[in-house]
Design an enzyme around this catalytic site. Structure first.
Site, PDB file in Angstrom:
ATOM      1  N   SER A   9      -0.997  -1.213   7.905  1.00  0.00           N
ATOM      2  CA  SER A   9      -1.067  -0.877   6.482  1.00  0.00           C
ATOM      3  C   SER A   9      -1.425   0.589   6.250  1.00  0.00           C
ATOM      4  O   SER A   9      -2.347   0.905   5.485  1.00  0.00           O
ATOM      5  CB  SER A   9      -2.059  -1.780   5.740  1.00  0.00           C
ATOM      6  OG  SER A   9      -1.769  -1.800   4.349  1.00  0.00           O
ATOM      7  N   GLY A  39       1.217  -0.416   0.260  1.00  0.00           N
ATOM      8  CA  GLY A  39       2.135   0.259  -0.659  1.00  0.00           C
ATOM      9  C   GLY A  39       1.467   1.118  -1.703  1.00  0.00           C
ATOM     10  O   GLY A  39       2.138   1.873  -2.422  1.00  0.00           O
ATOM     11  N   GLY A  82       2.390   5.371  -4.375  1.00  0.00           N
ATOM     12  CA  GLY A  82       2.264   5.704  -5.791  1.00  0.00           C
ATOM     13  C   GLY A  82       2.893   4.693  -6.724  1.00  0.00           C
ATOM     14  O   GLY A  82       2.777   4.815  -7.954  1.00  0.00           O
ATOM     15  N   LYS A  83       3.512   3.644  -6.185  1.00  0.00           N
ATOM     16  CA  LYS A  83       4.249   2.715  -7.050  1.00  0.00           C
ATOM     17  C   LYS A  83       3.360   1.795  -7.880  1.00  0.00           C
ATOM     18  O   LYS A  83       3.848   1.164  -8.816  1.00  0.00           O
ATOM     19  CB  LYS A  83       5.216   1.882  -6.223  1.00  0.00           C
ATOM     20  CG  LYS A  83       4.589   0.939  -5.214  1.00  0.00           C
ATOM     21  CD  LYS A  83       5.679   0.239  -4.404  1.00  0.00           C
ATOM     22  CE  LYS A  83       5.119  -0.650  -3.315  1.00  0.00           C
ATOM     23  NZ  LYS A  83       6.201  -1.255  -2.513  1.00  0.00           N
ATOM     24  N   LEU A  90       0.011   2.582   4.493  1.00  0.00           N
ATOM     25  CA  LEU A  90       0.263   2.908   3.082  1.00  0.00           C
ATOM     26  C   LEU A  90      -0.604   2.057   2.158  1.00  0.00           C
ATOM     27  O   LEU A  90      -0.375   2.017   0.946  1.00  0.00           O
ATOM     28  CB  LEU A  90       1.742   2.701   2.742  1.00  0.00           C
ATOM     29  CG  LEU A  90       2.729   3.592   3.492  1.00  0.00           C
ATOM     30  CD1 LEU A  90       4.154   3.305   3.027  1.00  0.00           C
ATOM     31  CD2 LEU A  90       2.395   5.064   3.299  1.00  0.00           C
ATOM     32  N   LEU A 114      -0.337   3.812  -1.459  1.00  0.00           N
ATOM     33  CA  LEU A 114      -0.217   5.250  -1.239  1.00  0.00           C
ATOM     34  C   LEU A 114       1.190   5.783  -1.530  1.00  0.00           C
ATOM     35  O   LEU A 114       1.395   6.997  -1.554  1.00  0.00           O
ATOM     36  CB  LEU A 114      -0.633   5.608   0.188  1.00  0.00           C
ATOM     37  CG  LEU A 114      -2.150   5.667   0.410  1.00  0.00           C
ATOM     38  CD1 LEU A 114      -2.487   5.627   1.898  1.00  0.00           C
ATOM     39  CD2 LEU A 114      -2.738   6.912  -0.241  1.00  0.00           C
ATOM     40  N   TYR A 139       2.963 -15.157   9.832  1.00  0.00           N
ATOM     41  CA  TYR A 139       3.856 -14.432   8.930  1.00  0.00           C
ATOM     42  C   TYR A 139       5.002 -15.311   8.476  1.00  0.00           C
ATOM     43  O   TYR A 139       5.400 -16.215   9.194  1.00  0.00           O
ATOM     44  CB  TYR A 139       4.424 -13.192   9.636  1.00  0.00           C
ATOM     45  CG  TYR A 139       3.434 -12.081   9.877  1.00  0.00           C
ATOM     46  CD1 TYR A 139       2.163 -12.098   9.330  1.00  0.00           C
ATOM     47  CD2 TYR A 139       3.778 -10.992  10.689  1.00  0.00           C
ATOM     48  CE1 TYR A 139       1.268 -11.068   9.568  1.00  0.00           C
ATOM     49  CE2 TYR A 139       2.893  -9.959  10.929  1.00  0.00           C
ATOM     50  CZ  TYR A 139       1.636 -10.005  10.370  1.00  0.00           C
ATOM     51  OH  TYR A 139       0.756  -8.989  10.622  1.00  0.00           O
TER      52      TYR A 139
END
Length: 350
Positions: free
Chosen positions: A238, A243, A247-248, A240, A245, A53
């Site tokens: 993860s 990201g 909606g962005k 989401l 989920l 990372y």
């Protein structure tokens, strides 16, 4: 905050695990310090990182996330014992990490020494294998044209796993790690490691973290059942879907500074029409329920039987606060029924 036992480790960890992979590219040291302080104040005692990372991984930032966490630990030594810290040894594929070599006992020795130095700590609570040496049905390879098990040399893989366990045992005996776990593995991988551990008299893995969300529920029920019955903590990462989920990313949107605006090592393989269609329906369900789409996805993940702790990440404290609040939400039977209708229609969005 609720706490659960981390597999057979004896450790008690929060329902939420603080993910850190944005620290070093999307987030600064100051951002990370603020997130850690906020998370600890909310009762989170579980932190996950990795030697490779931040993400997207590259040679210039390799190890930076661990260094950022290490800087915090050096300034907060008294709090080190209050957190359960996980990190991971990278597998093959990245030339700037051990010449893209596989995970071996020697690789573990090398990686662990460097991780401990960057993290400025004497021990890792849970040391994880970031991904198997063999090709597995993860990272978009879960379709029939992805991973091909008929091409796997079983004996070679098992021999490699024995060697890995020798490195794990050495690290345990030296006190550099207290427990170990898996990541991005399969029921066969779990089964084989359990068998080898018993044959070699080596402590069993205490956890596994795999990608799991409303758009990627392939581990339910088979792998999660195995984890539950073998006392291995299941840790979704993860939740989401990078990201999606939230909606962005609907209708091709790419908010400034968001993850999808960065170069992706494996491409945007999650950006598929079924995933977008499912997300649109989840967004409508969330709006009707009076919560955000992210909170719907996270609250759903928490209530899945067998989930021990969910790994969440954020690029701002406000985003982190929204996500943490999701774990205090109990989805009604009506909302769950609507969610599961969509999940049946789109069991694998990407």
């Amino acid at each position: 905050m609720q706490y659960n036992q981390l597999g057979s480790s004896g450790l008690s960890v929060s329902d939420i695990c603080l993910g850190t992979m944005t620290w070093g590219i999307q987030n600064t040291q100051q951002d990370a310090d603020e997130q850690i302080a906020f998370a600890l104040d909310k009762g989170i005692n579980f932190v996950d990182t990795a030697e490779m990372y931040p993400v997207p991984p590259n040679a210039q930032t390799y190890g930076e996330t661990e260094r950022i966490i290490g800087n915090w630990i050096a300034r907060n030594e008294a709090k080190r014992a209050d957190i359960v810290l996980m990190t991971k040894v990278a597998g093959s594929g990245l030339k700037y990490i051990r010449n893209a070599g596989p995970i071996t006992a020697n690789a573990i020795d090398n990686a662990l020494t460097n991780s401990l130095e960057r993290l400025q700590t004497e021990y890792i609570d849970v040391y994880q294998l970031h991904w198997p040496n063999r090709v597995t049905p993860h990272f978009g390879k879960h379709w029939p044209d992805g991973a091909n098990p008929t091409k796997t040399d079983r004996e070679r893989e098992v021999d490699g796993m024995r060697d890995i366990l020798q490195g794990i045992k050495r690290a345990l005996d030296e006190g550099k790690i207290r427990h170990w776990g898996l990541s991005d593995d399969t029921p066969w991988g779990i089964h084989t490691f359990l068998t080898l551990c018993k044959d070699m008299n080596i402590p069993l893995p205490v956890s596994i973290q795999n990608e799991f969300s409303l758009l990627h529920a392939k581990d339910w029920p088979y792998l999660i059942e195995m984890c539950e019955l073998e006392n291995i903590a299941y840790l979704p990462w993860s939740p989401l879907a990078t990201g999606m989920l939230s909606g962005k990313y609907q209708e091709g949107a790419r908010p400034e500074g968001s993850r999808w605006t960065l170069s992706q090592r494996m491409g945007l393989f999650r950006d598929k029409a079924p995933a977008q269609a499912a997300t649109a329906q989840y967004m409508q369900i969330a709006e009707t329920a009076g919560i955000t789409p992210s909170q719907l996805a996270l609250a759903w993940c928490k209530q899945v039987p067998g989930v021990t702790s969910t790994i969440i990440g954020a690029t701002s404290v406000s985003q982190l606060s929204e996500n943490i609040d999701a774990f205090d939400i109990a989805l009604s039977d009506e909302v769950l029924a609507k969610v599961h209708d969509v999940l049946r229609e789109y069991p694998l969005g990407f």
